[in-house]
Design an enzyme around this catalytic site. Structure first.
Site, PDB file in Angstrom:
ATOM      1  N   ASP A  42     -42.863 -18.677  36.211  1.00 36.88           N
ATOM      2  CA  ASP A  42     -41.137 -18.694  36.348  1.00 36.88           C
ATOM      3  C   ASP A  42     -41.019 -20.263  36.597  1.00 36.88           C
ATOM      4  O   ASP A  42     -41.634 -20.359  37.405  1.00 36.88           O
ATOM      5  CB  ASP A  42     -40.915 -17.435  36.704  1.00 36.88           C
ATOM      6  CG  ASP A  42     -39.154 -17.396  35.902  1.00 36.88           C
ATOM      7  OD1 ASP A  42     -39.224 -16.025  35.268  1.00 36.88           O
ATOM      8  OD2 ASP A  42     -38.139 -17.814  36.357  1.00 36.88           O
ATOM      9  N   ILE A  43     -39.545 -20.460  36.649  1.00 38.02           N
ATOM     10  CA  ILE A  43     -38.739 -21.937  37.320  1.00 38.02           C
ATOM     11  C   ILE A  43     -37.984 -21.156  38.518  1.00 38.02           C
ATOM     12  O   ILE A  43     -38.279 -21.459  39.133  1.00 38.02           O
ATOM     13  CB  ILE A  43     -37.986 -21.845  36.494  1.00 38.02           C
ATOM     14  CG1 ILE A  43     -37.280 -23.783  36.911  1.00 38.02           C
ATOM     15  CG2 ILE A  43     -36.525 -21.207  36.216  1.00 38.02           C
ATOM     16  CD1 ILE A  43     -36.831 -24.177  36.065  1.00 38.02           C
ATOM     17  N   ALA A  44     -37.755 -19.767  38.419  1.00 35.18           N
ATOM     18  CA  ALA A  44     -37.119 -19.217  39.882  1.00 35.18           C
ATOM     19  C   ALA A  44     -38.781 -18.666  40.630  1.00 35.18           C
ATOM     20  O   ALA A  44     -39.708 -18.282  40.132  1.00 35.18           O
ATOM     21  CB  ALA A  44     -35.879 -17.863  38.903  1.00 35.18           C
ATOM     22  N   ASP A  60     -41.318 -25.218  35.105  1.00 41.50           N
ATOM     23  CA  ASP A  60     -40.523 -25.311  33.822  1.00 41.50           C
ATOM     24  C   ASP A  60     -40.682 -25.245  32.495  1.00 41.50           C
ATOM     25  O   ASP A  60     -41.179 -26.702  32.551  1.00 41.50           O
ATOM     26  CB  ASP A  60     -39.699 -26.486  34.555  1.00 41.50           C
ATOM     27  CG  ASP A  60     -38.566 -27.110  33.949  1.00 41.50           C
ATOM     28  OD1 ASP A  60     -38.268 -26.538  32.861  1.00 41.50           O
ATOM     29  OD2 ASP A  60     -37.332 -27.906  34.565  1.00 41.50           O
ATOM     30  N   PHE A  80     -41.802 -14.945  28.114  1.00 44.93           N
ATOM     31  CA  PHE A  80     -40.716 -14.356  27.823  1.00 44.93           C
ATOM     32  C   PHE A  80     -39.951 -14.698  28.669  1.00 44.93           C
ATOM     33  O   PHE A  80     -38.978 -14.778  28.750  1.00 44.93           O
ATOM     34  CB  PHE A  80     -40.872 -12.943  28.355  1.00 44.93           C
ATOM     35  CG  PHE A  80     -40.998 -11.727  27.011  1.00 44.93           C
ATOM     36  CD1 PHE A  80     -42.140 -11.814  26.460  1.00 44.93           C
ATOM     37  CD2 PHE A  80     -40.350 -10.578  27.522  1.00 44.93           C
ATOM     38  CE1 PHE A  80     -42.326 -11.266  25.364  1.00 44.93           C
ATOM     39  CE2 PHE A  80     -40.561  -9.587  26.630  1.00 44.93           C
ATOM     40  CZ  PHE A  80     -41.754  -9.655  25.175  1.00 44.93           C
ATOM     41  N   SER A  84     -32.035 -16.558  28.400  1.00 41.93           N
ATOM     42  CA  SER A  84     -32.318 -15.622  27.364  1.00 41.93           C
ATOM     43  C   SER A  84     -30.362 -15.155  26.809  1.00 41.93           C
ATOM     44  O   SER A  84     -30.608 -14.061  26.622  1.00 41.93           O
ATOM     45  CB  SER A  84     -32.467 -13.422  28.508  1.00 41.93           C
ATOM     46  OG  SER A  84     -31.776 -13.986  29.573  1.00 41.93           O
ATOM     47  N   SER A 120     -35.579 -13.134  19.461  1.00 44.78           N
ATOM     48  CA  SER A 120     -34.857 -11.652  19.745  1.00 44.78           C
ATOM     49  C   SER A 120     -33.379 -11.041  18.354  1.00 44.78           C
ATOM     50  O   SER A 120     -34.011 -11.795  17.283  1.00 44.78           O
ATOM     51  CB  SER A 120     -33.552 -12.373  20.192  1.00 44.78           C
ATOM     52  OG  SER A 120     -32.265 -11.960  20.082  1.00 44.78           O
ATOM     53  N   TYR A 145     -28.753 -19.836  20.954  1.00 48.90           N
ATOM     54  CA  TYR A 145     -29.993 -18.781  21.230  1.00 48.90           C
ATOM     55  C   TYR A 145     -30.121 -18.700  20.689  1.00 48.90           C
ATOM     56  O   TYR A 145     -31.775 -18.574  20.245  1.00 48.90           O
ATOM     57  CB  TYR A 145     -29.099 -18.146  22.464  1.00 48.90           C
ATOM     58  CG  TYR A 145     -30.264 -16.895  22.702  1.00 48.90           C
ATOM     59  CD1 TYR A 145     -31.388 -17.225  23.928  1.00 48.90           C
ATOM     60  CD2 TYR A 145     -29.763 -15.800  22.334  1.00 48.90           C
ATOM     61  CE1 TYR A 145     -32.197 -16.193  24.003  1.00 48.90           C
ATOM     62  CE2 TYR A 145     -30.393 -15.206  22.552  1.00 48.90           C
ATOM     63  CZ  TYR A 145     -31.620 -15.012  23.610  1.00 48.90           C
ATOM     64  OH  TYR A 145     -32.505 -13.972  23.770  1.00 48.90           O
ATOM     65  N   SER A 175     -33.302  -4.496  25.418  1.00 46.01           N
ATOM     66  CA  SER A 175     -34.654  -3.780  26.539  1.00 46.01           C
ATOM     67  C   SER A 175     -33.721  -3.283  27.502  1.00 46.01           C
ATOM     68  O   SER A 175     -33.579  -4.834  27.963  1.00 46.01           O
ATOM     69  CB  SER A 175     -35.396  -3.589  26.290  1.00 46.01           C
ATOM     70  OG  SER A 175     -36.564  -3.740  26.878  1.00 46.01           O
TER      71      SER A 175
HETATM   72  P1  NAI Z   1     -34.414 -12.562  32.165  1.00 49.37           P
HETATM   73  O1  NAI Z   1     -33.417 -13.799  32.053  1.00 49.37           O
HETATM   74  O2  NAI Z   1     -33.944 -11.954  33.054  1.00 49.37           O
HETATM   75  O3  NAI Z   1     -35.347 -13.920  32.054  1.00 49.37           O
HETATM   76  C1  NAI Z   1     -35.662 -14.708  31.449  1.00 49.37           C
HETATM   77  C2  NAI Z   1     -36.597 -15.986  32.804  1.00 49.37           C
HETATM   78  O4  NAI Z   1     -36.876 -16.909  32.027  1.00 49.37           O
HETATM   79  C3  NAI Z   1     -35.552 -15.562  33.806  1.00 49.37           C
HETATM   80  O5  NAI Z   1     -36.541 -15.626  35.216  1.00 49.37           O
HETATM   81  C4  NAI Z   1     -35.662 -17.317  34.199  1.00 49.37           C
HETATM   82  O6  NAI Z   1     -35.755 -17.996  35.400  1.00 49.37           O
HETATM   83  C5  NAI Z   1     -36.761 -18.035  33.168  1.00 49.37           C
HETATM   84  N1  NAI Z   1     -36.441 -18.969  32.889  1.00 49.37           N
HETATM   85  C6  NAI Z   1     -35.129 -19.593  32.184  1.00 49.37           C
HETATM   86  N2  NAI Z   1     -35.368 -21.015  31.956  1.00 49.37           N
HETATM   87  C7  NAI Z   1     -36.405 -21.206  32.155  1.00 49.37           C
HETATM   88  C8  NAI Z   1     -36.943 -22.428  32.211  1.00 49.37           C
HETATM   89  N3  NAI Z   1     -36.802 -24.124  31.797  1.00 49.37           N
HETATM   90  N4  NAI Z   1     -38.889 -22.317  33.309  1.00 49.37           N
HETATM   91  C9  NAI Z   1     -39.219 -21.326  33.217  1.00 49.37           C
HETATM   92  N5  NAI Z   1     -38.583 -20.389  33.409  1.00 49.37           N
HETATM   93  C10 NAI Z   1     -37.316 -20.254  33.023  1.00 49.37           C
HETATM   94  O7  NAI Z   1     -34.076 -12.581  30.418  1.00 49.37           O
HETATM   95  P2  NAI Z   1     -35.189 -10.973  30.197  1.00 49.37           P
HETATM   96  O8  NAI Z   1     -33.631  -9.703  29.811  1.00 49.37           O
HETATM   97  O9  NAI Z   1     -35.984 -10.961  30.878  1.00 49.37           O
HETATM   98  O10 NAI Z   1     -35.939 -11.413  28.656  1.00 49.37           O
HETATM   99  C11 NAI Z   1     -36.901 -11.998  28.573  1.00 49.37           C
HETATM  100  C12 NAI Z   1     -36.940 -12.472  27.319  1.00 49.37           C
HETATM  101  O11 NAI Z   1     -37.117 -11.194  26.577  1.00 49.37           O
HETATM  102  C13 NAI Z   1     -35.980 -13.918  27.082  1.00 49.37           C
HETATM  103  O12 NAI Z   1     -37.108 -15.108  26.429  1.00 49.37           O
HETATM  104  C14 NAI Z   1     -34.932 -13.308  26.608  1.00 49.37           C
HETATM  105  O13 NAI Z   1     -34.594 -14.271  25.468  1.00 49.37           O
HETATM  106  C15 NAI Z   1     -36.050 -12.081  25.697  1.00 49.37           C
HETATM  107  N6  NAI Z   1     -34.824 -11.271  24.668  1.00 49.37           N
HETATM  108  C16 NAI Z   1     -34.259  -9.888  25.662  1.00 49.37           C
HETATM  109  C17 NAI Z   1     -33.477  -9.151  24.937  1.00 49.37           C
HETATM  110  C18 NAI Z   1     -33.610  -8.034  26.473  1.00 49.37           C
HETATM  111  O14 NAI Z   1     -32.827  -7.201  25.412  1.00 49.37           O
HETATM  112  N7  NAI Z   1     -33.463  -7.880  27.720  1.00 49.37           N
HETATM  113  C19 NAI Z   1     -33.590  -8.793  23.998  1.00 49.37           C
HETATM  114  C20 NAI Z   1     -33.729  -9.881  23.242  1.00 49.37           C
HETATM  115  C21 NAI Z   1     -35.118 -11.111  23.317  1.00 49.37           C
HETATM  116  C1  15L Z   2     -31.011 -10.774  23.599  1.00 47.36           C
HETATM  117  O1  15L Z   2     -30.927 -11.717  23.063  1.00 47.36           O
HETATM  118  C2  15L Z   2     -30.724 -11.439  25.413  1.00 47.36           C
HETATM  119  O2  15L Z   2     -31.457 -11.411  25.658  1.00 47.36           O
HETATM  120  C3  15L Z   2     -30.101  -9.980  25.789  1.00 47.36           C
HETATM  121  O3  15L Z   2     -29.766 -10.186  27.241  1.00 47.36           O
HETATM  122  C4  15L Z   2     -29.448  -8.507  25.345  1.00 47.36           C
HETATM  123  O4  15L Z   2     -27.874  -9.544  25.483  1.00 47.36           O
HETATM  124  C5  15L Z   2     -30.104  -8.642  24.167  1.00 47.36           C
HETATM  125  O5  15L Z   2     -30.188  -9.488  23.128  1.00 47.36           O
HETATM  126  C6  15L Z   2     -28.789  -7.968  23.443  1.00 47.36           C
HETATM  127  O6  15L Z   2     -28.828  -8.270  22.173  1.00 47.36           O
HETATM  128  O7  15L Z   2     -28.564  -6.776  23.908  1.00 47.36           O
END
Ligand code: NAI
Ligand code: 15L
Length: 274
Positions: A42-44, A60, A80, A84, A120, A145, A175
């Protein structure tokens, strides 16, 4: 049904990007049976490795050389990481658009043969909630996005056709531990079903580039997974047990984007920078 341990012949080393994120923290635990070693990136800041079965590497995604180094020695990638939610285009560009290119280019150079891409529902977010669509429906991105995820799917398609790198693009709905609003009664994907879907995506042979909608077995549904039947994904959970709790929330006007569009509020985000 979740794969049993006997179904799984673990990879030697699996890369999980976005490991510090909401889903990354879940997958760090639940994907353990899938690999002898999981490389968490992760970047974080990421919580330190808890055993020799984990490796932690801050990276990154917008840094091509760093991603090249990150992918060295891995057998499969669960991608992932990235922005997001909807943000100004310039923020999406580095993490999601350059980022997904860097992942595939590093996969090619290191001989990685399988990627699982967190796409997504926002790739098709401008469809209305009274429409039922499958993976062949033309995309209707609802945001920068969503556009970046659409580009990621095209990148996956190209790298399969050109280099034979296989991908399952999971168009994840919502999710979270539980559905948070009325829209999520249709879009919700439990963590257990997400894990099952990733396992199937990792271990099903000959997936080419498969697009699958990531939703649980919800009573209200917009998405038809006929073109991903070969994955054998059978969601075990449903949003139905949460319906009464969600429907007790204050009423939302019928013309609110969250009640009209599959992508919900994302369709109304922006413009930025005026
Ligand atoms: P999140 O925002 O909690 O996690 C994404 C991670 O990517 C973060 O820890 C962030 O630090 C990292 N990141 C951001 N920019 C970066 C960079 N330049 N380099 C490296 N890492 C970087 O999001 P979440 O909910 O865990 O989602 C994970 C993945 O699933 C994302 O790609 C998101 O688009 C996708 N997704 C999630 C959904 C959900 O309902 N949670 C729905 C649809 C897609
Ligand atoms: C996504 O793609 C996002 O990463 C998540 O945070 C939610 O917004 C989800 O879609 C959603 O549509 O509920």
């Amino acid at each position: 049904m979740t794969s049993t341990a006997s179904d799984i012949k673990p990879f030697n080393r699996l890369l999980l990007t976005g490991a510090a994120g909401g889903l990354g923290k879940v997958l760090r635990e639940s994907l353990q049976p899938c690999a002898k070693v999981i490389r968490l990136s992760d970047i974080a800041d990421i919580a330190p490795a808890t055993s020799e079965r984990e490796e932690v590497q801050v990276c990154d995604l917008s840094d091509k050389q760093a991603v090249h180094h990150l992918v060295e020695g891995v057998d499969a990638i669960v991608h992932f990481g990235g922005v997001s939610v909807e943000r100004p285009f310039e923020e999406i560009l580095g993490a999601n658009i350059s980022g997904v290119f860097h992942i595939y280019e590093a996969a090619r150079r290191h001989g990685v043969k399988r990627v699982i891409f967190a796409s997504s529902n926002h790739v098709i977010g401008f469809y209305k909630q009274d429409q039922r669509i499958d993976a062949q429906a033309p995309r209707r991105p609802d945001s920068y996005y969503g556009l970046s995820k659409s580009y990621g799917e095209d990148m996956a398609s190209f790298y399969f056709d050109r280099y034979g790198i296989e991908t399952v693009s999971i168009r994840i709905g919502s999710s979270f531990p539980e559905p948070q609003n009325r829209r999520m009664l249709a879009s919700w994907l439990s963590f257990g079903d997400l894990t099952q879907l990733i396992e199937k995506a990792l271990f099903t042979p000959d997936v080419g580039h498969t697009i699958v909608y990531g939703a649980s077995n919800n009573t209200t549904t917009w998405w038809d997974n006929r073109y991903a039947a070969h994955l054998g994904y059978h969601p075990a959970d449903s949003s139905e047990p949460f319906r009464a709790k969600v429907e007790a929330q204050p009423a939302v006007p019928a013309d609110d984007p969250s009640m009209v569009y599959q992508g919900g509020a994302f369709v109304a985000s922006g413009p930025f920078g005026d």
